[in-house]
Design an enzyme around this catalytic site. Sequence first.
Site, PDB file in Angstrom:
ATOM      1  N   THR A  50       4.902  -3.243  -3.948  1.00 29.06           N
ATOM      2  CA  THR A  50       3.929  -4.240  -4.407  1.00 29.06           C
ATOM      3  C   THR A  50       2.515  -3.654  -4.435  1.00 29.06           C
ATOM      4  O   THR A  50       2.239  -2.645  -3.793  1.00 29.06           O
ATOM      5  CB  THR A  50       3.933  -5.461  -3.477  1.00 29.06           C
ATOM      6  OG1 THR A  50       3.651  -5.032  -2.141  1.00 29.06           O
ATOM      7  CG2 THR A  50       5.289  -6.156  -3.497  1.00 29.06           C
TER       8      THR A  50
ATOM      9  N   LYS B  61      10.173   5.361  -0.941  1.00 25.82           N
ATOM     10  CA  LYS B  61       9.584   4.334  -1.805  1.00 25.82           C
ATOM     11  C   LYS B  61       8.067   4.389  -1.719  1.00 25.82           C
ATOM     12  O   LYS B  61       7.500   4.346  -0.627  1.00 25.82           O
ATOM     13  CB  LYS B  61      10.087   2.947  -1.400  1.00 25.82           C
ATOM     14  CG  LYS B  61       9.669   1.838  -2.371  1.00 25.82           C
ATOM     15  CD  LYS B  61      10.431   0.555  -2.089  1.00 25.82           C
ATOM     16  CE  LYS B  61      10.130  -0.513  -3.131  1.00 25.82           C
ATOM     17  NZ  LYS B  61      10.958  -1.724  -2.926  1.00 25.82           N
TER      18      LYS B  61
ATOM     19  N   SER C 226       4.777  -0.358   2.068  1.00 24.80           N
ATOM     20  CA  SER C 226       4.460  -1.776   2.221  1.00 24.80           C
ATOM     21  C   SER C 226       3.000  -1.911   2.640  1.00 24.80           C
ATOM     22  O   SER C 226       2.546  -1.201   3.535  1.00 24.80           O
ATOM     23  CB  SER C 226       5.352  -2.429   3.279  1.00 24.80           C
ATOM     24  OG  SER C 226       4.856  -3.716   3.599  1.00 24.80           O
TER      25      SER C 226
ATOM     26  N   ASN D 199      17.112   0.151   3.467  1.00 20.68           N
ATOM     27  CA  ASN D 199      15.693   0.465   3.420  1.00 20.68           C
ATOM     28  C   ASN D 199      15.130   0.364   4.839  1.00 20.68           C
ATOM     29  O   ASN D 199      15.233  -0.681   5.478  1.00 20.68           O
ATOM     30  CB  ASN D 199      15.010  -0.536   2.472  1.00 20.68           C
ATOM     31  CG  ASN D 199      13.545  -0.252   2.250  1.00 20.68           C
ATOM     32  OD1 ASN D 199      12.762  -0.231   3.188  1.00 20.68           O
ATOM     33  ND2 ASN D 199      13.165  -0.073   0.990  1.00 20.68           N
TER      34      ASN D 199
ATOM     35  N   SER E 123      11.530  -9.896  -7.957  1.00 18.15           N
ATOM     36  CA  SER E 123      10.712 -11.049  -8.349  1.00 18.15           C
ATOM     37  C   SER E 123      11.234 -11.714  -9.620  1.00 18.15           C
ATOM     38  O   SER E 123      11.198 -12.938  -9.747  1.00 18.15           O
ATOM     39  CB  SER E 123       9.253 -10.626  -8.540  1.00 18.15           C
ATOM     40  OG  SER E 123       8.709 -10.165  -7.324  1.00 18.15           O
TER      41      SER E 123
ATOM     42  N   GLY F  85       7.907  -5.503 -11.673  1.00 14.48           N
ATOM     43  CA  GLY F  85       7.571  -6.233 -12.892  1.00 14.48           C
ATOM     44  C   GLY F  85       8.669  -6.348 -13.920  1.00 14.48           C
ATOM     45  O   GLY F  85       8.392  -6.587 -15.094  1.00 14.48           O
TER      46      GLY F  85
ATOM     47  N   ASN G 100       1.841  -4.427   4.152  1.00 16.77           N
ATOM     48  CA  ASN G 100       1.791  -5.477   5.177  1.00 16.77           C
ATOM     49  C   ASN G 100       2.032  -4.992   6.601  1.00 16.77           C
ATOM     50  O   ASN G 100       2.150  -5.799   7.520  1.00 16.77           O
ATOM     51  CB  ASN G 100       2.788  -6.580   4.825  1.00 16.77           C
ATOM     52  CG  ASN G 100       2.506  -7.169   3.457  1.00 16.77           C
ATOM     53  OD1 ASN G 100       1.364  -7.450   3.130  1.00 16.77           O
ATOM     54  ND2 ASN G 100       3.538  -7.317   2.638  1.00 16.77           N
TER      55      ASN G 100
ATOM     56  N   ALA H 132      15.050  -3.912  -2.334  1.00 13.39           N
ATOM     57  CA  ALA H 132      14.947  -4.348  -0.936  1.00 13.39           C
ATOM     58  C   ALA H 132      14.002  -5.540  -0.834  1.00 13.39           C
ATOM     59  O   ALA H 132      13.120  -5.721  -1.665  1.00 13.39           O
ATOM     60  CB  ALA H 132      14.436  -3.197  -0.074  1.00 13.39           C
TER      61      ALA H 132
END
Length: 335
Positions: free
Chosen positions: A244, A214, A172, A136, A316, A294, A174, A59
């Site tokens: 993250t 998650k 998250s 998600n 990423s 990663g 954020n 996501a």
Amino acid sequence: MYPLARRILFALDAEKAHHFTLDALNTVYKLGLIPVTDNRTKPIKLMGMDLPNPVGLAAGLDKNGEYIDALGALGFGFLEIGTVTRNPQPGNPQPRLFRVPEHQGIINRMGFNNHGIDAMIRNIEKSKYQGVLGINIGKNAVTPIQNAADDYLICLEKAYAHASYITVNISSPNTKNLRALQGGGELGALLEALKNKQAQLAAAHGKYIPLAVKIAPDLDEAQIEDIARVVKSVEMDGIIATNTTIDKSSLGSHPLAGEQGGLSGFPVREKSNRVLKKLAEHIDGALPIIGVGGIMEGGDAAEKIRLGTTAVQVYSGLIYKGPALVKECLKALAR
């Protein structure tokens, strides 16, 4: 080809490059210029679903489901779109996305910017994609944390008929206080409410849509054990590890090390794998784990499978390596 494109894209603002790349991919797809590839390279079962291969899209790349068909042509075994919220929201102020190429990392503090669940559903209905599609879901920033379940329940209800599976994003960094939902009592109450709603929706729709959660990489062993106990107790269908990290110590004295937000890419790999390993020990096969965090080359995907995951997701790594990463992961998993 992609290394040259990346050089150009990396000269642009990170968020502008993100949208430009997806729009370009969509155009190439609509022109029929993406070669059709057989993605049935390593079929697996995940949460009761048949997947052509175990490499999925995480996501965050396609927040609104606007690029499903184009992304579905890249060879993934499954796609996950979002994070989407009950109502549209702009997310955090820009700039909010930063590349750290020296470390193959990305820092984001996007803040669940999205057009809302209703807009996403309209996009899904227009899509021709026939593969496994995860949605998600998260909570709006303005929703008090004590009312978070209301947002998740509404998103679950609206997404249910349009998803192959649904992921509950509580990790998250954020959205203020969101990670507090990972605590045992809060997590148990939220997931139990969602599992009850899932049972009602399964009866109403005549089909069972799996529910995953998650989690973050910034967890100690006691927290990991607690989460494992809760997800087993409420009989979640799957767990995704990890999101993250807020720990940027791996960046050393890099100028971006002080930026707020979650760090992904190579710097999160070891932290993510540590959580994954401990989680697999405590889950002990009770439910499948999807490994993310990663994966920058094929060997990283193979390592996550070795640590106990059933499937993996990338994001990423795609930014740094391009779509070739999908084939590289599949090749490594075929060995």
